[in-house]
Motif scaffolding. Structure first.
Motif, PDB file in Angstrom:
ATOM      1  N   ILE A   5       0.847  -1.177   0.000  1.00 51.94           N
ATOM      2  CA  ILE A   5       0.000   0.000   0.000  1.00 51.94           C
ATOM      3  C   ILE A   5       0.893   1.241   0.000  1.00 51.94           C
ATOM      4  CG2 ILE A   5      -1.764   1.278   1.266  1.00 51.94           C
ATOM      5  CD1 ILE A   5      -2.735  -1.356   0.122  1.00 51.94           C
ATOM      6  N   GLU A   6       0.673   2.109  -0.952  1.00 58.46           N
ATOM      7  CA  GLU A   6       1.510   3.292  -1.076  1.00 58.46           C
ATOM      8  C   GLU A   6       0.940   4.487  -0.324  1.00 58.46           C
ATOM      9  OE1 GLU A   6       2.194   4.013  -5.168  1.00 58.46           O
ATOM     10  OE2 GLU A   6       3.347   2.167  -5.484  1.00 58.46           O
ATOM     11  N   ARG A   7      -0.394   4.615  -0.325  1.00 57.85           N
ATOM     12  CA  ARG A   7      -0.992   5.726   0.411  1.00 57.85           C
ATOM     13  C   ARG A   7      -2.498   5.495   0.588  1.00 57.85           C
ATOM     14  NH1 ARG A   7      -1.137  11.015  -3.577  1.00 57.85           N
ATOM     15  NH2 ARG A   7      -2.574  10.209  -5.129  1.00 57.85           N
ATOM     16  N   ILE A   8      -3.077   6.325   1.472  1.00 55.02           N
ATOM     17  CA  ILE A   8      -4.510   6.270   1.752  1.00 55.02           C
ATOM     18  C   ILE A   8      -5.184   7.484   1.132  1.00 55.02           C
ATOM     19  CG2 ILE A   8      -6.238   6.495   3.580  1.00 55.02           C
ATOM     20  CD1 ILE A   8      -4.550   4.805   5.345  1.00 55.02           C
ATOM     21  N   GLU A   9      -6.344   7.267   0.538  1.00 53.42           N
ATOM     22  CA  GLU A   9      -7.151   8.360   0.004  1.00 53.42           C
ATOM     23  C   GLU A   9      -8.520   8.327   0.680  1.00 53.42           C
ATOM     24  OE1 GLU A   9      -7.282   7.740  -4.186  1.00 53.42           O
ATOM     25  OE2 GLU A   9      -5.315   8.642  -4.535  1.00 53.42           O
ATOM     26  N   VAL A  10      -8.902   9.419   1.310  1.00 53.95           N
ATOM     27  CA  VAL A  10     -10.202   9.513   1.969  1.00 53.95           C
ATOM     28  C   VAL A  10     -11.019  10.596   1.287  1.00 53.95           C
ATOM     29  CG1 VAL A  10     -11.419   9.974   4.135  1.00 53.95           C
ATOM     30  CG2 VAL A  10      -9.223   8.778   4.170  1.00 53.95           C
ATOM     31  N   HIS A  11     -12.231  10.236   0.886  1.00 50.68           N
ATOM     32  CA  HIS A  11     -13.131  11.182   0.238  1.00 50.68           C
ATOM     33  C   HIS A  11     -14.424  11.273   1.054  1.00 50.68           C
ATOM     34  CE1 HIS A  11     -10.547  11.174  -3.325  1.00 50.68           C
ATOM     35  NE2 HIS A  11     -10.508   9.853  -3.212  1.00 50.68           N
ATOM     36  N   PHE A  12     -14.866  12.490   1.323  1.00 46.82           N
ATOM     37  CA  PHE A  12     -16.113  12.711   2.038  1.00 46.82           C
ATOM     38  C   PHE A  12     -17.183  13.145   1.042  1.00 46.82           C
ATOM     39  CE2 PHE A  12     -12.871  13.246   5.258  1.00 46.82           C
ATOM     40  CZ  PHE A  12     -13.411  12.596   6.356  1.00 46.82           C
ATOM     41  N   THR A  13     -18.337  12.531   1.105  1.00 47.40           N
ATOM     42  CA  THR A  13     -19.429  12.935   0.228  1.00 47.40           C
ATOM     43  C   THR A  13     -19.800  14.378   0.546  1.00 47.40           C
ATOM     44  OG1 THR A  13     -21.065  12.049   1.774  1.00 47.40           O
ATOM     45  CG2 THR A  13     -20.338  10.597   0.011  1.00 47.40           C
ATOM     46  N   ASN A  14     -20.165  15.128  -0.494  1.00 52.71           N
ATOM     47  CA  ASN A  14     -20.460  16.561  -0.373  1.00 52.71           C
ATOM     48  C   ASN A  14     -19.245  17.354   0.108  1.00 52.71           C
ATOM     49  OD1 ASN A  14     -23.157  16.101  -1.099  1.00 52.71           O
ATOM     50  ND2 ASN A  14     -23.708  15.647   1.010  1.00 52.71           N
ATOM     51  N   ASP A  15     -18.054  16.736   0.038  1.00 50.73           N
ATOM     52  CA  ASP A  15     -16.805  17.415   0.411  1.00 50.73           C
ATOM     53  C   ASP A  15     -16.824  17.935   1.845  1.00 50.73           C
ATOM     54  OD1 ASP A  15     -15.645  17.046  -2.128  1.00 50.73           O
ATOM     55  OD2 ASP A  15     -16.733  18.769  -2.913  1.00 50.73           O
ATOM     56  N   GLU A  16     -17.552  17.250   2.739  1.00 55.25           N
ATOM     57  CA  GLU A  16     -17.630  17.680   4.134  1.00 55.25           C
ATOM     58  C   GLU A  16     -16.990  16.650   5.056  1.00 55.25           C
ATOM     59  OE1 GLU A  16     -21.741  18.318   4.947  1.00 55.25           O
ATOM     60  OE2 GLU A  16     -21.720  20.380   4.199  1.00 55.25           O
ATOM     61  N   ASN A  17     -16.086  17.106   5.891  1.00 57.75           N
ATOM     62  CA  ASN A  17     -15.541  16.247   6.941  1.00 57.75           C
ATOM     63  C   ASN A  17     -15.692  16.971   8.273  1.00 57.75           C
ATOM     64  OD1 ASN A  17     -13.579  18.099   6.076  1.00 57.75           O
ATOM     65  ND2 ASN A  17     -11.930  16.892   6.968  1.00 57.75           N
ATOM     66  N   LEU A  18     -16.943  17.263   8.612  1.00 63.97           N
ATOM     67  CA  LEU A  18     -17.228  18.123   9.752  1.00 63.97           C
ATOM     68  C   LEU A  18     -17.097  17.402  11.085  1.00 63.97           C
ATOM     69  CD1 LEU A  18     -20.375  19.970   8.333  1.00 63.97           C
ATOM     70  CD2 LEU A  18     -17.994  20.696   8.242  1.00 63.97           C
ATOM     71  N   TYR A  19     -17.622  16.199  11.168  1.00 62.47           N
ATOM     72  CA  TYR A  19     -17.789  15.538  12.463  1.00 62.47           C
ATOM     73  C   TYR A  19     -16.757  14.440  12.726  1.00 62.47           C
ATOM     74  CZ  TYR A  19     -22.117  18.002  11.699  1.00 62.47           C
ATOM     75  OH  TYR A  19     -23.017  18.997  11.416  1.00 62.47           O
ATOM     76  N   VAL A  20     -16.127  13.955  11.689  1.00 67.37           N
ATOM     77  CA  VAL A  20     -15.042  12.992  11.855  1.00 67.37           C
ATOM     78  C   VAL A  20     -13.904  13.428  10.937  1.00 67.37           C
ATOM     79  CG1 VAL A  20     -16.037  11.431  10.108  1.00 67.37           C
ATOM     80  CG2 VAL A  20     -14.402  10.545  11.769  1.00 67.37           C
ATOM     81  N   THR A  21     -12.693  13.443  11.455  1.00 67.83           N
ATOM     82  CA  THR A  21     -11.565  13.961  10.691  1.00 67.83           C
ATOM     83  C   THR A  21     -10.974  12.894   9.780  1.00 67.83           C
ATOM     84  OG1 THR A  21      -9.951  13.358  12.388  1.00 67.83           O
ATOM     85  CG2 THR A  21     -11.001  15.525  12.582  1.00 67.83           C
ATOM     86  N   GLU A  22     -10.200  13.349   8.817  1.00 64.12           N
ATOM     87  CA  GLU A  22      -9.506  12.421   7.924  1.00 64.12           C
ATOM     88  C   GLU A  22      -8.499  11.583   8.707  1.00 64.12           C
ATOM     89  OE1 GLU A  22      -6.731  12.587   3.900  1.00 64.12           O
ATOM     90  OE2 GLU A  22      -8.147  14.203   4.332  1.00 64.12           O
ATOM     91  N   ALA A  23      -7.882  12.183   9.714  1.00 67.55           N
ATOM     92  CA  ALA A  23      -6.931  11.439  10.546  1.00 67.55           C
ATOM     93  C   ALA A  23      -7.615  10.304  11.293  1.00 67.55           C
ATOM     94  CB  ALA A  23      -6.265  12.390  11.540  1.00 67.55           C
ATOM     95  N   ALA A  24      -8.824  10.555  11.770  1.00 69.68           N
ATOM     96  CA  ALA A  24      -9.573   9.509  12.482  1.00 69.68           C
ATOM     97  C   ALA A  24      -9.947   8.373  11.534  1.00 69.68           C
ATOM     98  CB  ALA A  24     -10.827  10.102  13.115  1.00 69.68           C
ATOM     99  N   VAL A  25     -10.312   8.716  10.312  1.00 72.08           N
ATOM    100  CA  VAL A  25     -10.632   7.684   9.319  1.00 72.08           C
ATOM    101  C   VAL A  25      -9.393   6.869   8.981  1.00 72.08           C
ATOM    102  CG1 VAL A  25     -11.429   7.275   6.959  1.00 72.08           C
ATOM    103  CG2 VAL A  25     -12.555   9.008   8.361  1.00 72.08           C
ATOM    104  N   ASN A  26      -8.248   7.526   8.848  1.00 69.41           N
ATOM    105  CA  ASN A  26      -6.999   6.822   8.562  1.00 69.41           C
ATOM    106  C   ASN A  26      -6.687   5.769   9.622  1.00 69.41           C
ATOM    107  OD1 ASN A  26      -6.522   8.258   6.236  1.00 69.41           O
ATOM    108  ND2 ASN A  26      -5.137   9.724   7.183  1.00 69.41           N
ATOM    109  N   LYS A  27      -6.897   6.135  10.885  1.00 67.10           N
ATOM    110  CA  LYS A  27      -6.629   5.192  11.977  1.00 67.10           C
ATOM    111  C   LYS A  27      -7.555   3.986  11.904  1.00 67.10           C
ATOM    112  CE  LYS A  27      -4.739   8.527  15.277  1.00 67.10           C
ATOM    113  NZ  LYS A  27      -4.919   9.196  16.589  1.00 67.10           N
ATOM    114  N   LEU A  28      -8.803   4.227  11.500  1.00 66.93           N
ATOM    115  CA  LEU A  28      -9.756   3.125  11.384  1.00 66.93           C
ATOM    116  C   LEU A  28      -9.446   2.245  10.172  1.00 66.93           C
ATOM    117  CD1 LEU A  28     -13.043   5.044  12.262  1.00 66.93           C
ATOM    118  CD2 LEU A  28     -11.973   3.246  13.631  1.00 66.93           C
ATOM    119  N   LEU A  29      -8.937   2.860   9.118  1.00 71.65           N
ATOM    120  CA  LEU A  29      -8.586   2.089   7.918  1.00 71.65           C
ATOM    121  C   LEU A  29      -7.455   1.107   8.200  1.00 71.65           C
ATOM    122  CD1 LEU A  29      -8.749   4.824   5.138  1.00 71.65           C
ATOM    123  CD2 LEU A  29     -10.142   2.762   5.251  1.00 71.65           C
ATOM    124  N   ILE A  30      -6.418   1.560   8.862  1.00 67.14           N
ATOM    125  CA  ILE A  30      -5.285   0.703   9.200  1.00 67.14           C
ATOM    126  C   ILE A  30      -5.158   0.684  10.720  1.00 67.14           C
ATOM    127  CG2 ILE A  30      -2.842   0.229   8.810  1.00 67.14           C
ATOM    128  CD1 ILE A  30      -4.414   0.175   6.280  1.00 67.14           C
TER     129      ILE A  30
END
Length: 239
Positions: A33-58
Protein backbone atom coordinates in the motif's frame (compact mmCIF):
# COMPACT_ATOMS: atom_id res chain seq x y z
CA UNK A 1 -3.36 -37.25 -39.65
CA UNK A 2 -3.85 -33.56 -40.29
CA UNK A 3 -2.90 -31.26 -37.42
CA UNK A 4 -5.41 -28.46 -36.70
CA UNK A 5 -3.07 -25.59 -35.93
CA UNK A 6 -5.94 -23.24 -35.22
CA UNK A 7 -6.92 -25.29 -32.15
CA UNK A 8 -3.32 -25.49 -30.98
CA UNK A 9 -2.87 -21.72 -31.37
CA UNK A 10 -6.11 -21.01 -29.49
CA UNK A 11 -5.11 -23.36 -26.67
CA UNK A 12 -1.64 -21.84 -26.42
CA UNK A 13 -3.16 -18.36 -26.34
CA UNK A 14 -5.55 -19.39 -23.56
CA UNK A 15 -2.67 -20.85 -21.51
CA UNK A 16 -0.68 -17.65 -22.00
CA UNK A 17 -3.61 -15.45 -20.90
CA UNK A 18 -4.22 -17.57 -17.78
CA UNK A 19 -0.50 -17.48 -16.93
CA UNK A 20 -0.26 -13.71 -17.37
CA UNK A 21 -3.42 -13.13 -15.31
CA UNK A 22 -2.18 -15.40 -12.51
CA UNK A 23 1.24 -13.78 -12.55
CA UNK A 24 -0.24 -10.28 -12.54
CA UNK A 25 -2.72 -11.16 -9.78
CA UNK A 26 -0.03 -12.70 -7.57
CA UNK A 27 2.28 -9.74 -8.14
CA UNK A 28 -0.53 -7.28 -7.44
CA UNK A 29 -1.38 -8.96 -4.11
CA UNK A 30 2.23 -8.68 -2.99
CA UNK A 31 2.34 -5.01 -3.90
CA UNK A 32 2.53 -2.68 -0.91
CA UNK A 33 0.00 0.00 0.00
CA UNK A 34 1.51 3.29 -1.08
CA UNK A 35 -0.99 5.73 0.41
CA UNK A 36 -4.51 6.27 1.75
CA UNK A 37 -7.15 8.36 0.00
CA UNK A 38 -10.20 9.51 1.97
CA UNK A 39 -13.13 11.18 0.24
CA UNK A 40 -16.11 12.71 2.04
CA UNK A 41 -19.43 12.93 0.23
CA UNK A 42 -20.46 16.56 -0.37
CA UNK A 43 -16.80 17.42 0.41
CA UNK A 44 -17.63 17.68 4.13
CA UNK A 45 -15.54 16.25 6.94
CA UNK A 46 -17.23 18.12 9.75
CA UNK A 47 -17.79 15.54 12.46
CA UNK A 48 -15.04 12.99 11.85
CA UNK A 49 -11.56 13.96 10.69
CA UNK A 50 -9.51 12.42 7.92
CA UNK A 51 -6.93 11.44 10.55
CA UNK A 52 -9.57 9.51 12.48
CA UNK A 53 -10.63 7.68 9.32
CA UNK A 54 -7.00 6.82 8.56
CA UNK A 55 -6.63 5.19 11.98
CA UNK A 56 -9.76 3.12 11.38
CA UNK A 57 -8.59 2.09 7.92
CA UNK A 58 -5.29 0.70 9.20
CA UNK A 59 -5.98 -0.17 12.81
CA UNK A 60 -2.91 -0.74 14.98
CA UNK A 61 -0.62 0.40 12.16
CA UNK A 62 1.42 3.58 12.40
CA UNK A 63 1.83 3.79 8.64
CA UNK A 64 0.61 2.15 5.46
CA UNK A 65 4.05 2.16 3.93
CA UNK A 66 5.31 -1.35 3.10
CA UNK A 67 2.01 -2.90 4.16
CA UNK A 68 1.20 -5.72 1.71
CA UNK A 69 -2.18 -5.54 -0.03
CA UNK A 70 -2.91 -9.24 0.43
CA UNK A 71 -3.14 -8.95 4.23
CA UNK A 72 -6.00 -6.44 4.09
CA UNK A 73 -9.61 -7.55 4.50
CA UNK A 74 -11.63 -4.74 2.95
CA UNK A 75 -14.93 -5.98 4.40
CA UNK A 76 -13.53 -5.94 7.93
CA UNK A 77 -12.19 -2.42 7.42
CA UNK A 78 -15.51 -1.25 6.00
CA UNK A 79 -17.45 -2.71 8.94
CA UNK A 80 -15.03 -1.00 11.33
CA UNK A 81 -15.76 2.36 9.71
CA UNK A 82 -19.51 1.74 9.74
CA UNK A 83 -19.44 1.23 13.51
CA UNK A 84 -18.07 4.74 14.07
CA UNK A 85 -20.82 6.86 15.67
CA UNK A 86 -20.18 9.78 13.29
CA UNK A 87 -20.30 7.74 10.07
CA UNK A 88 -23.53 6.78 8.32
CA UNK A 89 -21.97 4.78 5.50
CA UNK A 90 -18.49 3.85 4.27
CA UNK A 91 -17.21 2.23 1.10
CA UNK A 92 -13.62 0.95 1.03
CA UNK A 93 -11.69 0.11 -2.13
CA UNK A 94 -8.21 -0.88 -3.23
CA UNK A 95 -6.69 0.31 -6.52
CA UNK A 96 -4.27 -1.60 -8.71
CA UNK A 97 -1.60 1.03 -8.17
CA UNK A 98 -1.53 0.45 -4.42
CA UNK A 99 -3.93 3.06 -3.03
CA UNK A 100 -6.32 2.25 -0.21
CA UNK A 101 -9.38 4.49 -0.44
CA UNK A 102 -12.55 5.18 1.48
CA UNK A 103 -15.70 7.13 0.60
CA UNK A 104 -17.29 8.42 3.80
CA UNK A 105 -20.86 9.63 4.30
CA UNK A 106 -21.21 11.28 7.68
CA UNK A 107 -24.34 11.36 9.80
CA UNK A 108 -26.21 14.66 9.62
CA UNK A 109 -27.68 16.23 12.77
CA UNK A 110 -30.94 18.20 12.58
CA UNK A 111 -31.40 19.11 16.28
CA UNK A 112 -29.34 19.27 19.47
CA UNK A 113 -30.65 18.05 22.81
CA UNK A 114 -29.19 19.67 25.91
CA UNK A 115 -29.69 18.94 29.58
CA UNK A 116 -28.28 16.23 31.82
CA UNK A 117 -27.20 14.47 28.64
CA UNK A 118 -26.35 16.36 25.46
CA UNK A 119 -26.45 14.84 21.98
CA UNK A 120 -27.75 15.40 18.46
CA UNK A 121 -30.78 13.91 16.75
CA UNK A 122 -29.74 12.96 13.23
CA UNK A 123 -31.69 13.08 9.97
CA UNK A 124 -32.84 9.46 10.51
CA UNK A 125 -34.29 10.19 13.96
CA UNK A 126 -31.50 8.54 15.97
CA UNK A 127 -29.36 9.94 18.76
CA UNK A 128 -25.88 11.02 17.67
CA UNK A 129 -22.99 12.09 19.94
CA UNK A 130 -21.64 15.62 19.85
CA UNK A 131 -18.46 16.19 17.88
CA UNK A 132 -15.31 17.79 19.25
CA UNK A 133 -14.52 19.05 15.74
CA UNK A 134 -17.65 20.95 14.75
CA UNK A 135 -20.90 22.28 16.24
CA UNK A 136 -23.93 22.05 13.97
CA UNK A 137 -26.17 25.12 13.66
CA UNK A 138 -29.44 23.38 14.45
CA UNK A 139 -32.37 24.05 16.83
CA UNK A 140 -31.92 23.13 20.48
CA UNK A 141 -34.31 20.80 22.30
CA UNK A 142 -34.88 21.00 26.02
CA UNK A 143 -36.57 18.72 28.59
CA UNK A 144 -36.66 15.50 26.59
CA UNK A 145 -35.23 12.04 27.19
CA UNK A 146 -34.11 9.55 24.57
CA UNK A 147 -37.45 7.78 24.78
CA UNK A 148 -39.04 11.03 23.53
CA UNK A 149 -36.99 11.14 20.32
CA UNK A 150 -39.52 9.21 18.24
CA UNK A 151 -42.25 11.57 19.49
CA UNK A 152 -40.46 14.84 18.66
CA UNK A 153 -38.72 13.63 15.50
CA UNK A 154 -41.56 14.41 13.03
CA UNK A 155 -41.63 18.00 14.27
CA UNK A 156 -37.84 18.34 14.11
CA UNK A 157 -37.76 16.81 10.62
CA UNK A 158 -40.41 19.27 9.44
CA UNK A 159 -38.40 22.21 10.81
CA UNK A 160 -35.26 20.95 9.05
CA UNK A 161 -37.03 20.70 5.68
CA UNK A 162 -38.97 23.98 5.87
CA UNK A 163 -36.93 27.10 5.02
CA UNK A 164 -39.16 29.42 7.07
CA UNK A 165 -38.96 27.25 10.19
CA UNK A 166 -35.28 26.54 9.69
CA UNK A 167 -34.56 30.26 9.65
CA UNK A 168 -36.73 31.22 12.63
CA UNK A 169 -37.07 28.34 15.13
CA UNK A 170 -34.15 28.11 17.56
CA UNK A 171 -35.54 26.21 20.57
CA UNK A 172 -38.04 23.41 21.20
CA UNK A 173 -39.14 22.74 24.79
CA UNK A 174 -41.25 19.86 26.09
CA UNK A 175 -43.40 20.74 29.09
CA UNK A 176 -44.80 18.51 31.85
CA UNK A 177 -47.96 17.84 29.80
CA UNK A 178 -45.98 16.42 26.90
CA UNK A 179 -46.66 19.52 24.81
CA UNK A 180 -44.07 21.41 22.82
CA UNK A 181 -43.22 25.10 22.97
CA UNK A 182 -41.21 26.77 20.22
CA UNK A 183 -39.06 29.89 20.44
CA UNK A 184 -38.08 32.11 17.52
CA UNK A 185 -34.76 33.72 16.67
CA UNK A 186 -35.90 37.33 16.27
CA UNK A 187 -39.04 37.61 18.41
CA UNK A 188 -39.61 36.95 22.10
CA UNK A 189 -43.13 35.47 21.95
CA UNK A 190 -43.45 31.72 22.55
CA UNK A 191 -45.39 29.37 20.33
CA UNK A 192 -47.50 26.76 22.11
CA UNK A 193 -47.43 24.00 19.52
CA UNK A 194 -49.12 21.38 21.68
CA UNK A 195 -48.53 17.70 21.04
CA UNK A 196 -46.43 16.73 18.03
CA UNK A 197 -49.43 15.99 15.83
CA UNK A 198 -51.31 17.73 12.98
CA UNK A 199 -47.93 19.25 12.23
CA UNK A 200 -48.64 20.44 8.69
CA UNK A 201 -51.87 22.20 9.67
CA UNK A 202 -50.32 23.88 12.71
CA UNK A 203 -47.35 25.10 10.68
CA UNK A 204 -49.65 26.55 8.02
CA UNK A 205 -51.59 28.37 10.75
CA UNK A 206 -48.32 29.73 12.17
CA UNK A 207 -47.23 31.02 8.77
CA UNK A 208 -50.61 32.68 8.19
CA UNK A 209 -50.39 34.38 11.60
CA UNK A 210 -46.79 35.49 10.97
CA UNK A 211 -47.62 36.95 7.57
CA UNK A 212 -50.59 38.93 8.94
CA UNK A 213 -48.75 40.14 12.08
CA UNK A 214 -45.73 41.15 10.00
CA UNK A 215 -47.96 43.12 7.65
CA UNK A 216 -49.60 44.87 10.63
CA UNK A 217 -46.23 45.42 12.34
CA UNK A 218 -47.50 43.55 15.42
CA UNK A 219 -44.98 40.74 15.88
CA UNK A 220 -43.43 42.40 18.91
CA UNK A 221 -46.83 42.85 20.58
CA UNK A 222 -47.42 39.20 21.47
CA UNK A 223 -46.40 37.07 24.43
CA UNK A 224 -47.97 33.73 23.40
CA UNK A 225 -49.14 32.24 20.12
CA UNK A 226 -51.28 29.14 20.63
CA UNK A 227 -51.54 26.62 17.76
CA UNK A 228 -53.35 23.89 19.73
CA UNK A 229 -56.79 24.65 18.34
CA UNK A 230 -57.85 23.06 15.07
CA UNK A 231 -58.76 25.99 12.84
CA UNK A 232 -57.54 29.11 14.62
CA UNK A 233 -54.54 30.76 16.20
CA UNK A 234 -55.12 32.17 19.69
CA UNK A 235 -52.75 34.96 20.64
CA UNK A 236 -51.98 36.62 23.98
CA UNK A 237 -50.61 40.16 23.91
CA UNK A 238 -48.01 41.48 26.30
CA UNK A 239 -49.20 43.29 29.41
Amino acid sequence: MKVNWNYIKAFALLVLVVFLYSFSSARNKKRNIERIEVHFTNDENLYVTEAAVNKLLIQNQDSVQNLAKDILDLKVIENRLDTNEMIEDAEVYLTVNGRLGAVITQRRPIARVYGNESYYIDVNGKSMPLSTNFSARVPFIKNIEKENIAEVYPLVAKIEKDEFLKEHITLIKRNSKGEYVLEMRLYDFEILFGEANSIEKKINNLKAFYKKALLDDQLDAYKWVNLKFENQVVCTKKG
